[in-house]
Scaffold this active site. Structure first.
Site, PDB file in Angstrom:
ATOM      1  N   GLU A  40      35.284 -27.460  -5.982  1.00 33.39           N
ATOM      2  CA  GLU A  40      34.454 -26.492  -5.730  1.00 33.39           C
ATOM      3  C   GLU A  40      33.327 -27.498  -7.265  1.00 33.39           C
ATOM      4  OE1 GLU A  40      35.183 -23.309  -8.143  1.00 33.39           O
ATOM      5  OE2 GLU A  40      33.796 -21.767  -7.014  1.00 33.39           O
ATOM      6  N   LYS A 113      30.579 -18.877  -1.009  1.00 32.84           N
ATOM      7  CA  LYS A 113      31.476 -18.130  -1.398  1.00 32.84           C
ATOM      8  C   LYS A 113      30.994 -17.108  -1.474  1.00 32.84           C
ATOM      9  CE  LYS A 113      33.707 -18.639  -6.350  1.00 32.84           C
ATOM     10  NZ  LYS A 113      33.343 -19.170  -7.122  1.00 32.84           N
ATOM     11  N   CYS A 153      37.721 -21.131  -4.258  1.00 32.81           N
ATOM     12  CA  CYS A 153      38.394 -20.578  -5.708  1.00 32.81           C
ATOM     13  C   CYS A 153      38.359 -19.418  -5.535  1.00 32.81           C
ATOM     14  CB  CYS A 153      37.367 -21.237  -6.318  1.00 32.81           C
ATOM     15  SG  CYS A 153      38.331 -21.338  -7.726  1.00 32.81           S
TER      16      CYS A 153
HETATM   17  N1  LIG Z   1      35.332 -20.790 -10.190  1.00 33.14           N
HETATM   18  C1  LIG Z   1      35.912 -20.242  -9.977  1.00 33.14           C
HETATM   19  O1  LIG Z   1      36.216 -18.702  -9.222  1.00 33.14           O
HETATM   20  C2  LIG Z   1      36.758 -19.581 -10.480  1.00 33.14           C
HETATM   21  C3  LIG Z   1      38.700 -18.400 -10.420  1.00 33.14           C
HETATM   22  C4  LIG Z   1      39.607 -18.318 -11.088  1.00 33.14           C
HETATM   23  O2  LIG Z   1      39.462 -18.380 -11.969  1.00 33.14           O
HETATM   24  C5  LIG Z   1      40.756 -17.249 -11.062  1.00 33.14           C
HETATM   25  O3  LIG Z   1      41.417 -17.086 -11.466  1.00 33.14           O
HETATM   26  O4  LIG Z   1      40.275 -16.768 -10.282  1.00 33.14           O
END
Ligand SMILES: NC(=O)CCC(=O)C(=O)O
Length: 264
Positions: A40, A113, A153
């Site tokens: 990402e 996303k 993520c």
């Molecule tokens: N960039 C993100 O989506 C971070 C996600 C993240 O750190 C989490 O704990 O979930």
């Protein structure tokens, strides 16, 4: 097929990040990978969330997409292009988008996303909804016979998205998990998603101290359908590889037919 997860420690210099991404993709190809995935925000970890606005590209245009397309063609790779900012409908927002390029250099899939990250423990705080526009479409594609679902993520925390990809051979999770949350939850969640969906999971991550002061957890990982960690890179730039074995997928699903037993 051999698959490769590329780990980066991206900074504010887009040109330098693209050069690093290209170098890691070359390394993946040299190691025999047929598919390589970038993390990402591989092209920018800027000072402010709003830095992504200036970088946002129209679909089909722009230097980030040109780099990915050329690399896919020249290296004969399927590339899961981590995420890059694609212009959104709402002014002042971007989509946090994974574009998949086939070895012909064409876009084979797009995933925006869906779940936008927010976290505040009093010392660190994030709120992606300030700049990002959420997607709504689960997306899967076929990479030379490997059925692959896409997520990004924070999506990792929403198992209902992963269920939508069933059955598939592989799910990709390009990520930039925070150090704080990643230390506690990253491996646990990746292995859970692999076990409950009986598929491989590839998770290329940001991993290290970034120029903007942020620290990411790294631990780019490839997990097999039994939840075994096949490859991991704790911190810093690099590439980890593992093989997708169709016999292993079939064996796990035959020995423990949990997917066939779903009732809800
Ligand atoms: N960039 C993100 O989506 C971070 C996600 C993240 O750190 C989490 O704990 O979930």
């Amino acid at each position: 097929m051999k698959i490769a997860a590329c780990q980066m420690v991206s900074g504010p210099d887009v040109g330098a990040n693209l050069k690093t991404a290209r170098r890691l993709l070359e390394s993946a190809a040299t190691q025999g990978a047929g598919l390589a995935a970038l993390p990402e925000y591989f092209c920018l970890m800027g000072q402010h969330d709003s830095d992504k606005l200036a970088l946002a590209e129209e679909l089909g245009h722009g230097p980030i997409q040109a780099m990915l397309s050329l690399a896919a063609r020249e290296l004969q790779l399927w590339i899961i292009g981590g995420t890059l900012p694609i212009r959104a409908e709402q002014p002042g927002r971007v989509r946090n988008t994974t574009l998949v390029f086939s070895p012909t250099g064409d876009v084979a899939a797009r995933y925006d996303k869906i779940h936008l990250f927010a976290y505040d423990n009093g010392r660190e705080s994030y709120d992606e909804a300030r700049v990002l526009e959420a997607g709504s479409q689960p997306t899967a594609f076929d990479a030379g016979g490997v059925r692959t679902g896409l997520s990004v993520c924070y999506d990792l925390r929403f198992p209902e998205l992963f269920r939508r990809y069933n059955p598939c051979d592989l799910i990709a999770v390009p990520a930039a998990f925070t150090y704080t949350t990643g230390e506690k939850h990253w491996e646990l969640l990746l292995r859970a998603r692999a076990v409950e969906n009986q598929c491989y999971v590839i998770a290329p991550a940001q991993g290290g101290r970034h120029e903007n002061g942020r620290r990411t957890w790294g631990h780019s990982m490839i997990v097999d359908p039994w939840g075994e960690v096949l490859a991991v890179l704790p911190e810093g730039e690099g590439v980890v590889c593992a093989d997708i074995d169709p016999r292993r997928l079939a064996q796990v699903r035959q020995q423990l037919p949990a997917l066939a037993h779903r009732k809800l």
